[in-house]
Design a protein around this motif. Structure first.
Motif, PDB file in Angstrom:
ATOM      1  N   LEU A 210       5.700 -50.810  20.356  1.00 33.58           N
ATOM      2  CA  LEU A 210       5.155 -52.159  20.370  1.00 33.58           C
ATOM      3  C   LEU A 210       4.557 -52.538  21.719  1.00 33.58           C
ATOM      4  N   ASN A 211       3.758 -53.605  21.678  1.00 39.35           N
ATOM      5  CA  ASN A 211       3.286 -54.256  22.897  1.00 39.35           C
ATOM      6  C   ASN A 211       4.455 -55.070  23.440  1.00 39.35           C
ATOM      7  N   GLY A 212       5.273 -54.435  24.247  1.00 37.72           N
ATOM      8  CA  GLY A 212       6.451 -55.076  24.804  1.00 37.72           C
ATOM      9  C   GLY A 212       6.899 -54.363  26.061  1.00 37.72           C
ATOM     10  N   PHE A 213       7.861 -54.960  26.739  1.00 35.95           N
ATOM     11  CA  PHE A 213       8.366 -54.411  28.001  1.00 35.95           C
ATOM     12  C   PHE A 213       9.814 -54.012  27.781  1.00 35.95           C
ATOM     13  N   GLN A 214      10.033 -52.714  27.633  1.00 33.23           N
ATOM     14  CA  GLN A 214      11.368 -52.210  27.359  1.00 33.23           C
ATOM     15  C   GLN A 214      11.638 -51.008  28.240  1.00 33.23           C
ATOM     16  N   ILE A 215      12.762 -51.044  28.925  1.00 36.76           N
ATOM     17  CA  ILE A 215      13.143 -49.931  29.795  1.00 36.76           C
ATOM     18  C   ILE A 215      14.595 -49.577  29.496  1.00 36.76           C
ATOM     19  N   ASP A 216      14.783 -48.515  28.739  1.00 34.41           N
ATOM     20  CA  ASP A 216      16.121 -48.005  28.497  1.00 34.41           C
ATOM     21  C   ASP A 216      16.017 -46.503  28.286  1.00 34.41           C
ATOM     22  N   TRP A 217      17.126 -45.863  28.003  1.00 39.01           N
ATOM     23  CA  TRP A 217      17.138 -44.406  27.931  1.00 39.01           C
ATOM     24  C   TRP A 217      16.348 -43.865  26.749  1.00 39.01           C
ATOM     25  N   GLU A 218      16.172 -44.680  25.691  1.00 39.17           N
ATOM     26  CA  GLU A 218      15.421 -44.216  24.531  1.00 39.17           C
ATOM     27  C   GLU A 218      13.953 -44.618  24.600  1.00 39.17           C
ATOM     28  N   ASN A 219      13.692 -45.837  25.031  1.00 36.68           N
ATOM     29  CA  ASN A 219      12.324 -46.350  25.147  1.00 36.68           C
ATOM     30  C   ASN A 219      11.950 -46.407  26.624  1.00 36.68           C
ATOM     31  N   TRP A 220      11.609 -45.260  27.169  1.00 31.87           N
ATOM     32  CA  TRP A 220      11.426 -45.160  28.615  1.00 31.87           C
ATOM     33  C   TRP A 220       9.985 -44.814  28.992  1.00 31.87           C
TER      34      TRP A 220
END
Length: 431
Positions: A210-220
């Motif tokens: 998606l057009n989003g801001f996500q920072i984690d181990w899966e969505n990096w």
């Protein structure tokens, strides 16, 4: 005291909420159909049960995307979060029989929607390609674009040169189906050419990038882009937000068809001189791991692969997975009913074609995708003399959430693997 069963669905029912008048129970349902041979609905829907007469109605049944969340209004209607293409926006429906109303807000992804029962104030979390998540409040849904941030937990990101992203479209070379996904560029290199590429495949399969801001181990993807990689996140067949037919086209070809979508996207990136054809890499977790394992058997163009909790042999996986109806549906039956499909869509029978150094991770106690699948992949690549590394996280299941350090270690080791192998081809030295 006694318990009364209210529904009889073969599905996952969650996010239960009681209406303000106490008469209706609302919930989201991921419906699997009436029996094991049916899997007719793969989008989350919102259902309302009249607790007096037992009547069940559906909110958002005409919404062409997927519902990711909702909140109940004091008047009995709902606001819901709906994903279409690469955006999650806010919609309203005053009853199951009323039309759906779209409330135009900012581009990007809305989440955690809530409403006050006293003054109708609305709060939510929002983010976009370069806008980190914060909590916002507005006094009226019609003033969505004037909402004020009430947190600044991620203010630090606004002080940095962040990767920029955009939506990217292409056509599948085989059937001319339009596919789209996300491109995230390294900081300061937006829309530059000939960049080293990391194809980062989302899990699911019924989710989307998606057009989003996500920072984690899966969505990096943002982290990888910050390290100099052009990150390509394809919304292949089976992804949500593109209609019911798009989702169901993976049946019987649940790896081969999405893989062709992805490879066609890579072909176009190379044709347009966006990606460096000599620096192509691939990775993903869960279903993204399934596809990674499959893709490295279909082409030797990838320099490095990152396989996270992905299966390579589906008969054994069907036998022990905690969600067997998933594979029953996407493959088309049980192993003894469609044995050819189980074999034709399994990477294990084509591993002799692999020439890609592969990093593998799995949770020790994963029951969604057995760690045995990763053990088999590691053993096979070792036999084939392909560089391989297996990282097993102790006391972790599929979510890798018990120890927060494990997620950090995962991404750190994957970035190290990319740095070691991602810039040059290994296949040229294989005899």
């Amino acid at each position: 005291m006694f318990m009364l069963r209210l529904t009889n669905n073969q599905g996952i029912e969650q996010d239960l909420k009681l209406s303000y008048d106490g008469r209706h129970l609302l919930f989201r349902s991921f419906t699997l159909g009436s029996d094991r041979n049916k899997f007719t609905e793969t989008f989350d829907r919102i259902f309302s049960i009249d607790l007096i007469n037992g009547k069940i109605e559906s909110f958002g049944k005409d919404f062409p995307g997927t519902v990711t969340g909702y909140t109940i209004k004091p008047d009995g209607g709902i606001f819901f979060l709906g994903q279409l293409l690469t955006e999650i926006q806010i919609y309203e429906q005053n009853s199951p029989t009323h039309n759906i109303i779209y409330h135009k807000g900012w581009n990007g992804t809305y989440d955690k929607l809530s409403i006050s029962n006293k003054n109708n104030f609305i709060s939510f979390v929002h983010s976009s390609f370069t806008k980190a998540k914060e909590v916002y409040v507005t006094e009226n849904i019609e003033k969505l674009q004037s909402a004020k941030a009430i947190t600044n937990f991620n203010q630090l990101f606004n002080q940095r040169d962040l990767p920029q992203g955009k939506v990217y479209q292409w056509k599948n070379n085989e059937d001319n189906q339009t596919i789209e996904g996300i491109l995230r560029y390294p900081p300061g290199k937006f829309e530059q050419k000939n960049l080293p590429l990391l194809v980062l495949i989302h899990g699911g399969l019924y989710t989307a990038s998606l057009n989003g801001f996500q920072i984690d181990w899966e969505n990096w993807g943002i982290l990888a882009a910050s390290q100099g990689w052009l990150v390509f996140e394809p919304n292949y067949r089976g992804s949500t937000g593109y209609g019911n037919q798009f989702v169901h086209q993976v049946r019987y070809q649940f790896l081969s068809r999405p893989a062709k979508d992805i490879l066609s996207g890579i072909d176009q990136l190379i044709k347009e001189n966006i990606a460096d054809p000599n620096k192509l890499n691939v990775g993903g977790y869960s279903y993204g791991g399934y596809l990674t394992n499959w893709l490295i058997t279909q082409t030797t163009r990838f320099n490095a692969a990152l396989s996270g909790a992905g299966a390579i042999e589906h008969s054994s996986e069907w036998g022990i997975i905690d969600f067997p109806i998933f594979e029953y549906y996407v493959i088309g039956g049980a192993p003894w009913e469609v044995p050819n499909t189980y074999q034709n869509e399994a990477a294990i029978y084509q591993l002799d074609k692999v020439r890609t150094p592969t990093h593998i991770i799995t949770g020790e106690n994963d029951v969604r995708v057995s760690p045995g699948q990763s053990y088999m992949l590691e053993r096979a690549l070792h036999y084939l003399k392909i560089p391989v590394q297996l990282l097993i996280f102790p006391n972790e299941d599929h979510s890798i959430s018990n120890n927060p350090w494990h997620g950090k270690i995962k991404v750190r080791e994957e970035l190290k693997w990319l740095q070691k192998y991602g810039h040059q081809s290994f296949k040229t030295i294989i005899k």
